[in-house]
Design an enzyme around this catalytic site. Structure first.
Site, PDB file in Angstrom:
ATOM      1  N   HIS A  63      -0.884   7.371   4.919  1.00  0.00           N
ATOM      2  CA  HIS A  63       0.477   6.790   5.433  1.00  0.00           C
ATOM      3  C   HIS A  63       1.287   8.191   4.990  1.00  0.00           C
ATOM      4  O   HIS A  63       1.662   8.404   3.785  1.00  0.00           O
ATOM      5  CB  HIS A  63       0.986   5.705   4.610  1.00  0.00           C
ATOM      6  CG  HIS A  63       0.254   4.463   4.715  1.00  0.00           C
ATOM      7  ND1 HIS A  63       0.157   3.784   5.981  1.00  0.00           N
ATOM      8  CD2 HIS A  63      -0.490   3.871   3.751  1.00  0.00           C
ATOM      9  CE1 HIS A  63      -0.703   2.849   5.861  1.00  0.00           C
ATOM     10  NE2 HIS A  63      -0.870   2.783   4.395  1.00  0.00           N
TER      11      HIS A  63
ATOM     12  N   ASN B  60       2.138  -3.535   7.691  1.00  0.00           N
ATOM     13  CA  ASN B  60       3.139  -3.986   7.097  1.00  0.00           C
ATOM     14  C   ASN B  60       3.867  -2.730   6.276  1.00  0.00           C
ATOM     15  O   ASN B  60       4.942  -3.092   5.958  1.00  0.00           O
ATOM     16  CB  ASN B  60       2.531  -5.007   5.956  1.00  0.00           C
ATOM     17  CG  ASN B  60       2.502  -6.468   6.519  1.00  0.00           C
ATOM     18  OD1 ASN B  60       3.290  -6.841   6.965  1.00  0.00           O
ATOM     19  ND2 ASN B  60       1.348  -6.737   6.675  1.00  0.00           N
TER      20      ASN B  60
ATOM     21  N   ALA C 207       0.775  -1.388   0.020  1.00  0.00           N
ATOM     22  CA  ALA C 207       0.027  -0.035   0.006  1.00  0.00           C
ATOM     23  C   ALA C 207       0.842   1.210  -0.062  1.00  0.00           C
ATOM     24  O   ALA C 207       0.437   2.305   0.135  1.00  0.00           O
ATOM     25  CB  ALA C 207      -0.872   0.067   1.110  1.00  0.00           C
TER      26      ALA C 207
END
Length: 271
Positions: free
Chosen positions: A222, A192, A123
């Site tokens: 993020h 992750n 991602a």
């Protein structure tokens, strides 16, 4: 490279471990021919997965059939099977990068072969420039702040107070602050990206992770800041959650397909 994957005129056979949202999407993409010359031969899962268009196999049977294994099942599978897969000469694409925060496992995976392994970006993006920067000189700072919907962050180890807080909060709440190594232990399916940054940086403990439960987080966000001898880097990734599994981002299966195409040396058919 295995003997079979070296013969590029023959189809490359892929077994997928995990028939959930990511694994099912990867299988569907391979059945569509998104990676030319690569065919799915089966899915491995401890639970019935329904009709995904390929047979559901036991692990040993899948490894007998596969040139490449795509792991979409969680850290435990990487810990239990990665070295065996590589030692059998089968290439391995790892999505559960957090498993490699275990230094003994990481060393064993690096040393195993003749199969090759590759980590998918999943991602997050920007890993090419961070990897290049780390090669130029050690990164001295890596920070990632991840914001997700509170319900996706509930963990089995949480007490009733923590769970209730995540269920009723109307404001952003910081639920974790620490290293990538600790983050992926406590939130194995949610962070992750932190482990991937740690792998690229060459130091899981360097990566400072902040996890925020945000009830208004329509997108999983993020925010990454890094710096070192090569320069300073800041970027933000905002992904829509997967409709099938909001704990992961919808873009992840497509990242896996592109990583698989790179691993086997076949161009992805999707632009």
């Amino acid at each position: 490279m295995t003997a079979r994957t070296a013969r590029t005129a023959e189809p490359i056979r892929v077994a997928v471990i995990g028939g959930g949202a990511i694994g099912a999407s990867v299988i569907a993409a391979l059945l569509r021919g998104d990676v030319p010359g690569v065919v799915p031969v089966g899915v491995v899962d401890g639970q019935p997965v329904g009709d995904l268009g390929v047979p559901q196999l036991r692990m040993d049977a899948a490894l007998d059939e596969a040139d490449v294994v795509v792991e979409c099942a969680g850290q435990a599978v990487v810990a239990q099977r990665a070295v065996e897969i590589l030692e059998r000469g089968i290439d391995l694409l790892i999505t559960s990068v957090g498993a490699l925060t275990d230094p003994d496992l990481a060393a064993a995976v690096r040393a195993a072969g003749p199969g090759r392994f590759l980590l998918t970006a999943g991602a997050i993006g920007g890993l090419d420039i961070l990897s290049s920067a780390a090669a130029h000189g050690p990164l001295t700072r890596v920070e990632v702040t991840t914001s997700k919907l509170p319900a996706t962050l509930v963990q089995p180890w949480m007490d009733d107070h923590d769970v209730d807080l995540l269920r009723v909060t109307t404001e952003p709440v910081e639920v974790f602050r620490g290293s990538a190594r600790e983050a992926t232990r406590l939130f194995p399916r949610s962070l992750n990206v932190a482990a991937t940054l740690g792998w690229v940086a060459g130091d899981f403990d360097l990566v400072d992770v902040r996890l925020v439960a945000d009830p208004a987080a329509e997108l999983t966000c993020h925010r990454v800041v890094a710096e070192g001898a090569a320069g300073r880097y800041t970027f933000t990734i905002e992904n829509l959650p997967s409709p099938q599994n909001p704990r992961t981002s919808g873009v992840v299966p497509h990242a896996v397909i592109r990583s698989l195409a790179a691993l086997v040396g076949r161009p992805s058919g999707v632009v």
